[in-house]
Each structure stands twice: as structure tokens, then as C-alpha cells.
Design a protein around this motif. Structure first.
Motif, short mmCIF file in Angstrom:
data_model
loop_
_atom_site.label_atom_id
_atom_site.label_comp_id
_atom_site.label_asym_id
_atom_site.label_seq_id
_atom_site.Cartn_x
_atom_site.Cartn_y
_atom_site.Cartn_z
N GLU A 51 0.57 3.15 11.41
CA GLU A 51 0.88 4.59 11.02
C GLU A 51 2.34 4.55 10.10
OE1 GLU A 51 2.27 8.75 11.22
OE2 GLU A 51 3.27 6.58 12.11
N GLU A 52 3.29 3.85 10.71
CA GLU A 52 4.50 3.78 10.20
C GLU A 52 4.72 3.05 8.92
OE1 GLU A 52 6.42 5.78 11.77
OE2 GLU A 52 6.26 5.79 13.76
N HIS A 61 -1.57 6.01 16.82
CA HIS A 61 -1.10 4.47 16.28
C HIS A 61 -0.25 3.82 17.64
CE1 HIS A 61 3.18 5.76 15.61
NE2 HIS A 61 2.56 7.02 15.59
N HIS A 74 0.08 14.10 20.44
CA HIS A 74 1.40 13.34 19.88
C HIS A 74 2.42 14.18 20.52
CE1 HIS A 74 3.87 11.54 16.70
NE2 HIS A 74 2.82 10.77 16.58
N GLN A 106 8.15 15.68 18.02
CA GLN A 106 9.07 15.29 16.96
C GLN A 106 9.98 16.04 16.58
OE1 GLN A 106 6.18 12.62 14.67
NE2 GLN A 106 7.44 10.89 15.60
N ASP A 150 6.10 7.98 20.59
CA ASP A 150 5.53 8.02 19.36
C ASP A 150 4.45 7.57 19.18
OD1 ASP A 150 4.75 8.68 16.48
OD2 ASP A 150 6.71 7.68 15.90
N GLY A 151 3.10 7.79 18.79
CA GLY A 151 1.77 7.40 18.64
C GLY A 151 1.25 6.73 19.94
N HIS A 157 0.84 12.48 10.23
CA HIS A 157 0.18 11.46 11.33
C HIS A 157 -1.35 10.99 10.57
CE1 HIS A 157 3.00 13.35 13.96
NE2 HIS A 157 2.80 14.46 13.36
ZN LIG Z 1 3.41 8.83 15.36
#
Ligand SMILES: [Zn+2]
Length: 440
Positions: free
Chosen positions: A155-156, A110, A220, A223, A121-122, A388
């Protein structure tokens, strides 16, 4: 006069051009990733943000999102990929294989963010897939199956309170009716926002066929800091944990904070508090795989001088095993019922949603393992605790995820960081994996 390394590159190129239709010898595939260019692309994408850099805010269908989409499409087209999109704005960039009618190999992630979030992120999974394709092209590789980047819409869980909008829409886990009901905090509905972003075609159900992808791979950042702590450059995901969300509401008669003695109270806040601590104890009995979080508490009427009359808690329970998750929920709710009885308050549970946990495909994992071995990279098979787009892609397509370390495990914050060295390794493994999958 060619140097020895240039000569080797030319021979590799010749090999892949001549034998492009046959199964290539992957030991000869010589991928050289341009990490500098990729990091530059990530930084440029990060500038499409409604906030102070390096904190990045790019909410679904905002003007920043619209500009980011234009940038991505231009990058994809510059790399010779054919670009298309669907009515919710999932963007597809396809590198046609020598067998274009065969199911393609998909890769992506994403490119939306939460408020004041990070650069990687993404976006690493989107631009990393592009860099993987560029490096395969440079190496003279010709895919058999087409390789298609998917840049997923939202995605968030940010603007419309729903996560993985694009991937869920694609695999049919989010219906048009559900999408049409969504409104943001300012009352703007999903359909108007979508149209503002340029997706004006009618919002019908997704036309993604069950055989669109023979495999899907998402790169990815981890995290969290397991890879960093162990000094391992690559994580290969075996399972993605998934949440079930419940609302538990406690009710009592209320009363005056001064007059009602504590032993006569039916206080829903104390019942909810006792429940929260008992949930913690339940998880701590076997903390390996389960997680439970009470992230939202609403106390009514919320007056300092009154005993609360109602308390609502959100209860998010996650596991990689659906049965364990259900068992945990049942144990938690039994506990809630006994606390309610003891404290003479009413208790009501409603179910908001549950997503099934996902298992990554063993064949895709095996290809990723071979790819790591080729580059002498150690890898760790691991569980993804955050979910995800791959959680939903896995419901239809054989799916795998490649993790790279991120500094101190930080994510969803402005100082989210992945080093160019780790990015390089992640994209090497991704490129090699996509190449190999295109011949499987
Ligand atoms: Zn992500």
C-alpha cells in the motif's frame, strides 16, 4: 461444575451451532478478543524488518517481505483458513460460510511499511481481521457468507513509487502494462522482484470479479489525533480524501548571481516561491477539507552562484470532493499563469495522476454503528485524510473503515503506538461487523 459465565458461553455456542443457517440473534453473540495474542502477533510480524527494531522497514518483495508472507500464511492456516494468492502477491485467507457461493465479506489491510516506520499501520487491519475471525470461531459463530481476509501487497509508496499496488491491481486501476514498466531505485523491475518473492505465475490482469465481496471493511489506526483528543475510541470513516498530483515547471534564462540586478531578473525560483505562498493562501480561505502540499522541489542547475534556469515543483492537492479538488487546481493554475506573466518566466503544468475520492457505504456504516452500540462504545463519523486500500476497494465494493486512536496521532514513525485497550475495541467492532455483514 460450570460457572454461570461458562454456562452462558456454552448456551451461546449451542445457539450458533444449531441455528447456524438461520439469521442469528446478534445480541447473543459473545465475542471475546484475545488482545494479548494479537499484540504478540503484531510484534512477531514487526521482526521481519530490514532495520533496527522498533523502527520497521519491510519493502515490497524484499527478503523481509517474503518472510513476513510465510509467517502470515502459517498463521492463517493454523486458524483453519484456506489461503490463496494472486500474481502480485495479495494474500487471501478464507473462512468458508454456510453459503460459500455467495459474495464474501472481505476485511484486511496492508503489511508493507515505509522506511523506519511503525508496528501498527496496515498490519493491525490484517492481524486484527485474523483475531476477529478467531474470536468469532471461539464464540461458535458460523458465517453465512464466507469471510475473507485480504493482506494487500504494498500500500505504501516505497519501493516502486506507486501506492496501493495490490488493491489497485485487484480492482483494475493499475494495469499489467503499468506494473511491467515499474523499476525501483536500483533498476530492479517489478516483475523480477515479484518472481524473487515467489510469485512466478504469469502476470495477467486481475481476475477479481465484481461480486467477489458483498462488503469490505478495513480496520486501521487513525494516523492523526482527533479520536485521542476527543477521548473517543472508535472512528467510522464516511469519506476518504484522494490526491491529484501535478508537476509545475518554471523556466527562465538564468544568469550570473553577481551581475544581473534583481529588477532585471526572470527568476523561476522566485516565481515558484510566490506560487507556493499563493497556494497556501488559497487553501487557507477554506481550510476544512482541502489540502495542498509542495513536497518536492528541484532547482536547476542548483549552483549557489547562478540564477536558476528551471524549477520543478510537485503539487499534491487532496479533497473528499472531486469537483472542489478540480476547482482548486484551476484556481491554483490561474494564479500560476499570472505569476509567470508578471515575472516573465515560462510555466508548464503536467498532470501525474488523480484518484477519485471515495464515499464509504451507508449500509456498512450502519452495521458498524450497531456494532459500536452493542459494546457501548462511542464513535465519531470522520473523514480519512490519508488514503488506504479502501479508497480503491470502494470503487468496486461497498466499503467501510474502522479507525482506532494512535498515540499523539503519530504514524510512519518507529514510536507509532496503539494501546491494547483501543485495539481490543477496534477488533470487537470489526468482528461484530463482519459477523453481521455475513448475514446481510
Ligand atoms: Zn496504512
Amino acid at each position: 461444575m460450570l460457572s454461570f459465565s461458562q454456562l452462558v458461553c456454552c448456551l451461546c455456542l449451542l445457539f450458533f451451532v444449531v441455528f447456524s443457517k438461520a439469521e442469528p440473534d446478534f445480541s447473543l453473540l459473545n465475542i471475546s478478543v484475545d488482545t494479548e495474542r494479537l499484540v504478540e502477533d503484531l510484534k512477531i510480524l514487526g521482526q521481519f524488518s530490514d532495520g533496527d527494531y522498533p523502527g520497521i522497514t519491510r519493502l515490497l518483495y524484499s527478503k523481509e517481505d517474503k518472510a513476513a508472507r510465510r509467517y502470515l500464511i502459517a498463521l492463517f492456516e493454523q486458524s483453519g483458513l484456506s489461503v490463496s494468492w494472486d500474481p502480485v502477491g495479495n494474500i487471501f485467507a478464507r473462512w468458508e460460510g454456510s453459503d460459500p457461493t455467495a459474495p464474501a465479506v472481505g476485511s484486511g489491510s496492508h503489511f508493507d511499511t515505509l522506511l523506519n516506520a511503525g508496528l501498527y499501520d496496515g498490519t493491525l487491519g490484517v492481524l486484527g481481521a485474523l483475531e476477529a475471525i478467531r474470536s468469532l470461531k471461539k464464540a461458535g459463530f458460523q458465517p453465512k457468507r464466507s469471510i475473507e481476509i485480504v493482506a494487500f501487497t504494498s500500500e505504501e509508496v516505497s519501493r516502486f513509487g506507486v501506492g496501493c499496488v495490490g488493491s489497485r491491481y485487484m480492482v483494475g486501476s493499475l494495469s499489467v502494462e503499468e506494473l511491467m514498466k515499474l523499476k525501483d531505485s536500483e533498476g530492479v523491475d517489478f516483475d523480477s522482484a515479484r518472481k524473487f518473492c515467489g510469485y512466478t505465475e504469469e502476470l495477467g490482469s486481475s481476475t477479481t470479479s465484481d461480486d467477489r465481496y458483498s462488503a469490505f471493511v478495513e480496520l486501521h489506526i487513525e494516523q492523526y489525533h482527533i479520536l485521542e483528543d476527543k477521548g473517543i475510541p472508535i472512528g467510522l470513516v464516511t469519506d476518504i480524501a484522494a490526491p491529484a498530483l501535478y508537476t509545475v515547471e518554471w523556466k527562465g534564462p538564468g544568469g550570473h548571481a553577481g551581475s544581473v540586478p534583481l529588477n532585471e531578473r526572470q527568476d523561476p525560483f522566485l516565481a515558484a516561491s510566490e506560487f507556493a505562498l499563493s497556494l497556501e493562501q488559497l487553501i487557507l480561505k477554506d481550510p476544512t477539507n482541502s489540502r495542498a502540499t509542495i513536497g518536492r522541489v528541484e532547482v536547476y542547475p542548483g549552483s549557489a552562484g547562478a540564477i536558476p534556469r528551471s524549477v520543478r515543483l510537485s503539487v499534491d492537492i487532496r479533497d473528499i470532493n472531486e469537483e472542489s479538488r478540480t476547482k482548486l487546481k484551476e484556481q491554483a493554475m490561474e494564479k500560476a499563469a499570472s505569476i509567470a506573466q508578471k515575472r516573465k518566466v515560462k510555466m508548464d503544468i503536467s498532470h501525474n495522476y488523480s484518484y477519485p475520492p471515495a464515499k464509504m457505504d451507508p449500509k456498512v456504516i450502519a452495521v458498524m454503528e450497531d456494532s459500536c452500540r452493542k459494546y457501548n462504545l462511542t464513535f465519531l463519523k470522520m473523514i480519512s485524510r490519508p488514503f488506504h486500500d479502501s479508497l480503491f476497494m470502494a470503487t468496486k465494493f461497498p466499503t467501510g473503515m474502522i479507525f482506532i486512536p494512535c498515540k499523539e496521532g503519530k504514524s510512519h514513525v518507529p514510536d507509532e503506538y496503539a494501546s491494547p485497550e483501543d485495539i481490543l475495541r477496534g477488533v470487537e467492532v470489526l468482528a461484530e461487523t463482519l459477523a453481521r455483514l455475513s448475514y446481510l
